[in-house]
Design a protein around this motif. Structure first.
Motif, PDB file in Angstrom:
ATOM      1  N   ASN A 149       0.857  -1.184   0.000  1.00 45.44           N
ATOM      2  CA  ASN A 149       0.000   0.000   0.000  1.00 45.44           C
ATOM      3  C   ASN A 149       0.891   1.232   0.000  1.00 45.44           C
ATOM      4  OD1 ASN A 149      -1.670   2.121   0.506  1.00 45.44           O
ATOM      5  ND2 ASN A 149      -2.727   1.195   2.249  1.00 45.44           N
ATOM      6  N   GLY A 150       0.985   1.888  -1.158  1.00 48.99           N
ATOM      7  CA  GLY A 150       1.815   3.087  -1.269  1.00 48.99           C
ATOM      8  C   GLY A 150       0.998   4.342  -1.086  1.00 48.99           C
ATOM      9  N   SER A 151      -0.263   4.165  -0.688  1.00 46.90           N
ATOM     10  CA  SER A 151      -1.152   5.316  -0.562  1.00 46.90           C
ATOM     11  C   SER A 151      -1.720   5.338   0.857  1.00 46.90           C
ATOM     12  CB  SER A 151      -2.258   5.197  -1.618  1.00 46.90           C
ATOM     13  OG  SER A 151      -3.069   6.339  -1.620  1.00 46.90           O
ATOM     14  N   THR A 152      -2.968   5.655   1.010  1.00 47.46           N
ATOM     15  CA  THR A 152      -3.579   5.684   2.333  1.00 47.46           C
ATOM     16  C   THR A 152      -4.646   4.599   2.394  1.00 47.46           C
ATOM     17  OG1 THR A 152      -5.548   7.051   2.040  1.00 47.46           O
ATOM     18  CG2 THR A 152      -3.413   8.196   2.122  1.00 47.46           C
ATOM     19  N   ASP A 153      -5.166   4.366   3.585  1.00 42.04           N
ATOM     20  CA  ASP A 153      -6.250   3.381   3.717  1.00 42.04           C
ATOM     21  C   ASP A 153      -7.511   4.054   4.259  1.00 42.04           C
ATOM     22  OD1 ASP A 153      -5.507   3.873   6.296  1.00 42.04           O
ATOM     23  OD2 ASP A 153      -5.464   1.778   6.922  1.00 42.04           O
TER      24      ASP A 153
END
Lengths: 218, 488, 216
Positions: A149-153
């Motif tokens: 996950n290179g982004s947000t959750d």
């Protein structure tokens, strides 16, 4: 297994496509296969803000493609082939699997049927409700081995609200350079009233829209 | 200092323009001449005729070995076709080259006012015969006289080859139909006399850093700050290594330890490379008036604002090392004075040493001590086009301790000179700008990537859609103001 | 059909590997999940929204009933799905230059895997085993992953700032506002359409009727 990274979920499906061609032949001609027709359907599904996936809550990114066969790597590798084509659906979303699939069924059931009706074991008769849909998907789900996950959750609504605010506040900061403290404070009060940072519903960016003039939901 | 291992380049078969930045050898004047080939046999005859005049990359060891003028030659894809180069070889060229820059306009951001339809007329009228610019000949010289003499020698070849036509249609000096593109360095201001680089029309010292590559034959000390950063102090030789020759020239290994893709047979492409020719007009009026207006309310004034755009003060001092105008001015004054002494052979050993130390500071930086962009903004021109170690964003361990992992394969050589005069800098519409030539072995990975991702976009610098404040394509709004934004 | 949705590119790669190899590969993935330093390169590269690797044994191919023939495979297969920003070349090149060892360990001993350096054989390996996406959806096509992460920060800062300055005097407001701008100095760039990263991307844009800024 690593289907989840925090609150982000990586769903991947391999749905076997029915063999052969649909029975409704025209004038005795050979009809295109289920797989070829499915590919046509997938490519006809609308994109960007008009995509049905834009209506499914909490979808970050998703894709459909057909896996017709595996690739031969050349000698001395073995040559082997798949016996079915598979519909591959990959999706990254916020939250748990069952609520997500329930949301999908509620919002785009007809589009789901249009696609999955090409697959083994899925028909109007075998899948009548959300529970049956979820059961079907679970049969087709393949487990992710490693999820990055290179982004947000965050919930999608929070991501989209953030993007809206980033865009609007950068305009605000740009336009209010050099003004007096009182002027900026007043303008900021108006800015907060207009943009409602804590209200994720609106104003915010709309999902899927690829057009600066149309992206804001007021 | 040069070891045998560094001598593997066949400099006598590589063109001088690839290996040498001519302006550093006292060649402030140039002409760029374009030709069309109507008869392949005449085209080949022309090439044979001009070959003895071509300047090679062989090192000029002393001032006496420097010729009065240098000649170099480049071909378009269609030009090679009109020379009857075999199809098998032509098919080995990359799409970027065979399509030509016009067809790649969306990729390199040549849209709006930069659309090919606004280019000089010589690039128009291509509908019937296809691309009709076939040959570029560059002439660089010590002065107008030397360049004119070489120009005449080259034109004399055409008498024997009427099937090669010189193309007019270059814009300049009030004409739309010049027979060649003139270009000339703009001398530094009197107080900066002695400074190594020339000026361009926005007033910046230009051509300060160049790419040092393996085997290029330059002084190994020049590797510092001039190419790929490695583990070690960026102010010393330990912090830098030459970039692999294959990044810039066909036939040698590149940074991925393989030969760059090039057309066969090897003899055809070896020691050659791709050269991009671009003529960039500079809107000096808008630039100056913007600096005046915004500089008035910017802390540090217009010069500081100009420095934030470029990442260098207009006098050439790097912003990351010299954050105030006062420190930058003091530095350049001392450097320039010492340079004059060095040129005159009057520098004492102590002055020599001090000169070396100062000259290094022009380029010996890697943004390691400015990782938040407090001095040099992330979006400044020089930090964009040559990010050195900046793309690690301070995470030293991120890329297996290779500080230049994201920039080493984007290096290019910059050649060219300013053109025209900006005696009336209050106006945009005069004849002033720069001709920039970019040399690289992979047009897509190097030139097009830098142009697209680093100049006309900002994501690699975490700047969303922001563009390079100087060469970015900012479009124009209804009132003809450029639409660019930059965070400093 | 398009692998591109705004600033995101969908990559699908499927490659064979032997069953024994999968054990080691699973161990590497397990380790990567435990040790954040393994993915520091990927995080710093910051080009990926979400990516995943799936190892499929022959028996993992879903079998949904007698009308579907059973698969008869010798190899296991690794599926790689990525959502990244930039062009195909930028992504593959960046991977290969920044995290070659990580990459090589993830594809370790896949049949005929070339290693990520030299790059041209690696390009060919990926191209050969890549499947084009038939339909790709992106909830924020005008945002890169950098933009999404930065937007989260902007929103949180704005909420905190609005609360803490609700009753501030103008001077106090100004002081705090300046601090806000300083802490958001790398987060205030405007988003928009992706640059044309390839000729196929420009063809897609034309079909969608996208006008580019500055196109005359």
């Amino acid at each position: 297994m690593a289907n989840q990274s925090g609150n982000a979920y990586a769903l991947a499906l391999l749905c076997p496509v029915r063999a052969g061609a649909p029975p409704a032949g025209f004038d005795g001609q050979c009809q295109e296969s289920y797989a070829a027709h499915l590919r046509y359907v997938l490519q006809s599904v609308r994109v960007s803000g008009d995509s049905p996936m834009a209506r499914v809550p909490n979808t970050y990114l998703s894709r459909f493609f057909l896996l017709d066969d595996v690739f031969y790597q050349g000698s001395p590798a073995l040559e082997e082939h798949l016996k079915s084509s598979y519909l591959v659906f990959c999706c990254n979303f916020h939250g748990e699997l069952e609520p997500y699939l329930t949301g999908m069924w509620k919002t785009i059931e007809s589009e789901v049927r249009l696609i999955l009706n090409h697959c083994v074991g899925f028909s109007d008769q075998t899948v009548r409700d959300a529970a049956a849909f979820i059961a079907y998907i679970k049969k087709c789900e393949i487990k992710t081995t490693f999820y990055f996950n290179g982004s947000t959750d965050q919930p999608l609504a929070e991501q989209l609200k953030g993007l809206y605010l980033k865009q609007e506040f950068s305009k605000f900061a740009f336009e209010n350079q050099g003004r007096s403290a009182r002027e900026i404070q007043e303008a900021f009060g108006e800015f907060i009233k207009g943009t409602e940072p804590e209200n994720t519903a609106r104003p915010a960016w709309k999902p899927g829209v690829y057009d600066l003039d149309k992206v804001v939901a007021k | 200092m040069t070891t045998a291992a560094d001598d593997f380049l066949d400099l006598s078969d590589i063109q001088g323009i690839v290996v040498k930045a001519y302006s550093r050898f006292g060649f402030p004047v140039a002409r760029y001449v374009l030709f069309r080939i109507d008869l392949p046999a005449h085209g080949r005859k022309f090439v044979v005729g001009i070959t003895p005049m071509i300047t090679t990359g062989v090192r000029w060891t002393d001032p006496a070995s420097i010729p009065s003028a240098a000649t170099n030659i480049a071909f378009t894809y269609k030009g090679l076709k009109h020379l009857d180069v075999l199809d098998a070889s032509l098919h080995g060229f990359s799409d970027e080259f065979s399509m030509g820059m016009k067809a790649r306009r969306d990729i390199v951001g040549d849209t709006g006012p930069n659309h090919p339809r606004h280019w000089d007329p010589v690039w128009h009228n291509e509908s019937e015969t296809g691309q009709h610019v076939h040959i570029l000949v560059t002439i660089d010289g010590k002065g107008e006289t030397e360049v004119e003499a070489r120009y005449r020698q080259i034109l004399a070849l055409l008498v024997e080859c009427p099937g090669v036509v010189q193309l007019s249609g270059q814009r300049g000096g009030g004409s739309d139909d010049l027979p060649y593109q003139p270009a000339a360095a703009i001398p530094p201001k009197p107080e900066e006399a002695g400074f190594p680089g020339g000026k361009e029309h926005f007033g910046y010292s230009d051509g300060i850093s160049t790419t040092f590559f393996k085997g290029c034959g330059a002084d190994p000390m020049e590797v510092i700050g001039e190419d790929k950063p490695v583990k070690g102090d960026p102010r010393t030789l330990e912090g830098w290594a030459p970039v692999a020759a294959g990044e810039l020239i066909f036939g040698y290994p590149d940074e991925a330890f393989e030969y760059p893709e090039a057309p066969g047979p090897p003899l055809f492409s070896r020691n050659g490379t791709y050269l991009v020719y671009r003529k960039l007009h500079e809107n000096t009026g808008s630039f100056e008036s913007y600096l005046e207006a915004e500089g008035a309310r910017f802390p540090g004034g217009k010069e500081a604002l100009a420095a934030k755009f470029a990442g260098r003060w207009r006098n050439g001092a790097p912003l990351a090392t010299f954050p105030t105008q006062e420190s930058a001015d003091r530095y350049i004054a001392e450097l320039s004075a010492l340079q004059l002494k060095v040129w005159a052979g009057q520098a004492s050993p102590a002055e020599q040493a001090r000169y070396q130390e100062l000259a290094l500071q022009l380029v010996a930086l890697d943004y390691g001590d400015d990782k938040d962009g407090a001095r040099c903004p992330f979006g400044a021109h020089t930090r964009r086009v040559n990010p050195r170690s900046a793309l690690r964003f301070g995470n030293k361990k991120a890329f297996a301790d290779d500080p230049g992992a994201l920039s080493n394969r984007r290096r290019v050589l910059r050649r060219g000179l300013p053109y025209g005069r900006s005696e009336t800098p209050a106006r945009d519409d005069g004849d002033h700008g720069i001709v920039i030539m970019i040399v690289n072995a992979d047009l897509s990975r190097q030139f097009e990537f830098v142009q697209q991702q680093w100049i006309t976009f900002g994501n690699d610098f975490k700047l969303a859609n922001d563009q390079d404040p100087l060469p970015g394509n900012h479009g124009t709004s209804k009132n003809c103001r450029a639409g660019g934004r930059m965070i400093i | 059909m398009s692998n591109i949705a705004g600033k995101a590119y969908a990559m699908n790669v499927i490659t064979p590997l032997k069953w024994l190899t999968t054990l080691r590969t699973r161990l590497i993935f397990w380790g990567a999940g435990k040790l954040p330093s393994t993915t520091l390169g990927l995080v710093t590269l910051s080009l990926i929204h979400y990516a995943r690797w799936v190892i499929l044994r022959p028996k993992d191919f879903p079998h949904l009933g007698p009308e579907q023939p059973k698969e008869d495979l010798q190899y296991c297969y690794m599926l790689f799905f990525s959502n990244f920003n930039g062009s195909w070349d930028q992504y593959v090149d960046s991977f290969s230059s920044t995290i070659p060892t990580g990459l090589d360990s993830f594809w370790y001993k896949n049949i005929k895997y070339t290693n990520s350096i030299p790059m041209l054989p690696f390009h060919r390996y990926i191209t050969w085993n890549q499947i084009w996406t038939d339909n790709y959806y992106n909830a924020y096509p005008m945002a890169s992953t950098n933009d999404v992460k930065s937007a989260q920060k902007v929103r949180q800062n704005l909420i905190d700032f609005a609360r803490s300055t609700a009753n501030a005097t103008p001077d106090d407001f100004q002081r705090q506002y300046n601090k806000l701008l300083l802490s958001l100095q790398h987060d205030l760039s405007q988003m928009g359409l992706n640059p044309v990263v390839s000729l196929s991307a420009s063809a897609v844009d034309r079909r969608l009727g996208k006008e580019r800024r500055g196109v005359s």
